[in-house]
Design a protein around this motif. Structure first.
Motif, short mmCIF file in Angstrom:
data_model
loop_
_atom_site.label_atom_id
_atom_site.label_comp_id
_atom_site.label_asym_id
_atom_site.label_seq_id
_atom_site.Cartn_x
_atom_site.Cartn_y
_atom_site.Cartn_z
N SER A 47 68.99 38.19 22.99
CA SER A 47 67.82 38.32 23.85
C SER A 47 67.62 37.05 24.67
CB SER A 47 66.58 38.59 23.00
OG SER A 47 65.42 38.65 23.78
N ARG A 54 63.37 41.92 23.49
CA ARG A 54 64.02 42.49 22.32
C ARG A 54 64.06 44.02 22.40
NH1 ARG A 54 63.76 39.12 17.71
NH2 ARG A 54 64.72 40.80 16.50
N LEU A 57 66.82 45.04 24.78
CA LEU A 57 68.08 44.75 24.12
C LEU A 57 68.40 45.81 23.08
CD1 LEU A 57 70.46 42.76 23.63
CD2 LEU A 57 69.04 41.72 21.85
#
Length: 232
Positions: A47, A54, A57
């Motif tokens: 990240s 996050r 990701l």
């Protein structure tokens, strides 16, 4: 009469963020020569390295898993399953799970409030039936999910606005392969049990015609799902 040009179709819009991030992860695998069976950097490190959230990701990693590029092992990490090919089959185009959750939070909180204001006895009964069916089918994941869908649609119908029923149904239908893979990896037994409690709380507020309580209960429910799917 001068003809106007039709607006550009949505399909030609910018790629979804999770697809952009997944391409960057594939580039990183190649550039750093990460071999099959080797682990990628942690989500936190990835990240930071890629400069993305996050949640974006995590969506990208799930998309790569569906494409056969990586394997996500809960509690262990993400591993390369094979070298990134020139072309792969991934999830169908559409919004990512966290986009859907964000949209649901904006819309379904207000739908619950409207249901608390307008629900008839029959509408409340329909919500109750969905809650009881979800509890009864707790061990049957497919039937449980169907009952979950029926619960949210019953609330939309109880709002008295048929357009909102269509919106909630559309959002539910966006829960495609990417959503189900994310759910498979990160849904916990605690969340499954808490969802039943959340649904009872939402039902109670709507049945009591408690507008503020219905909004709070629906918001708490969707926030809980988002936190569970995004925590590392």
């Amino acid at each position: 009469m001068k003809r106007t040009t039709a607006p550009q179709e949505a399909t030609s819009a910018e790629p979804r963020l999770y697809r952009v991030v997944s391409n960057r992860i594939e580039d990183l695998i190649r550039e750093e020569n990460i071999q099959p069976g080797e682990r990628l950097p942690s989500e936190r490190d990835l990240s930071t390295k890629l400069g993305v959230s996050r949640t974006s990701l995590r969506e990208a990693l799930i998309a790569l898993e569906l494409g056969g590029i990586v394997e996500v092992h809960g509690g262990s990490g993400v591993y390369v399953s094979e070298p990134a090919p020139a072309h792969k089959n991934g999830p169908a185009a559409g919004p990512g799970p966290f986009e859907v959750l964000a949209a649901r939070r904006m819309i379904e909180v207000e739908v619950a409030a409207l249901a608390a204001k307008n629900a008839t006895a029959a509408g409340i009964d329909a919500i109750l039936v969905a809650v009881e069916q979800m509890e009864q089918d707790y061990q049957d994941r497919d039937a449980n999910e169907t009952a979950d869908r029926n619960f949210h649609l019953a609330i939309a119908r109880a709002s008295g606005n048929s357009a909102l029923v269509g919106v909630v149904e559309y959002l539910w239908n966006q829960r495609g392969t990417l959503w189900h893979k994310l759910k498979e990896h990160f849904q916990t037994e605690e969340l499954r049990q808490q969802t039943l409690i959340d649904h009872r709380n939402i039902l109670s507020a709507i049945a009591s015609h408690d507008v503020a309580g219905a909004k709070q209960a629906m918001r708490a429910h969707l926030d809980r799902v988002t936190r569970t799917f995004s925590r590392g």
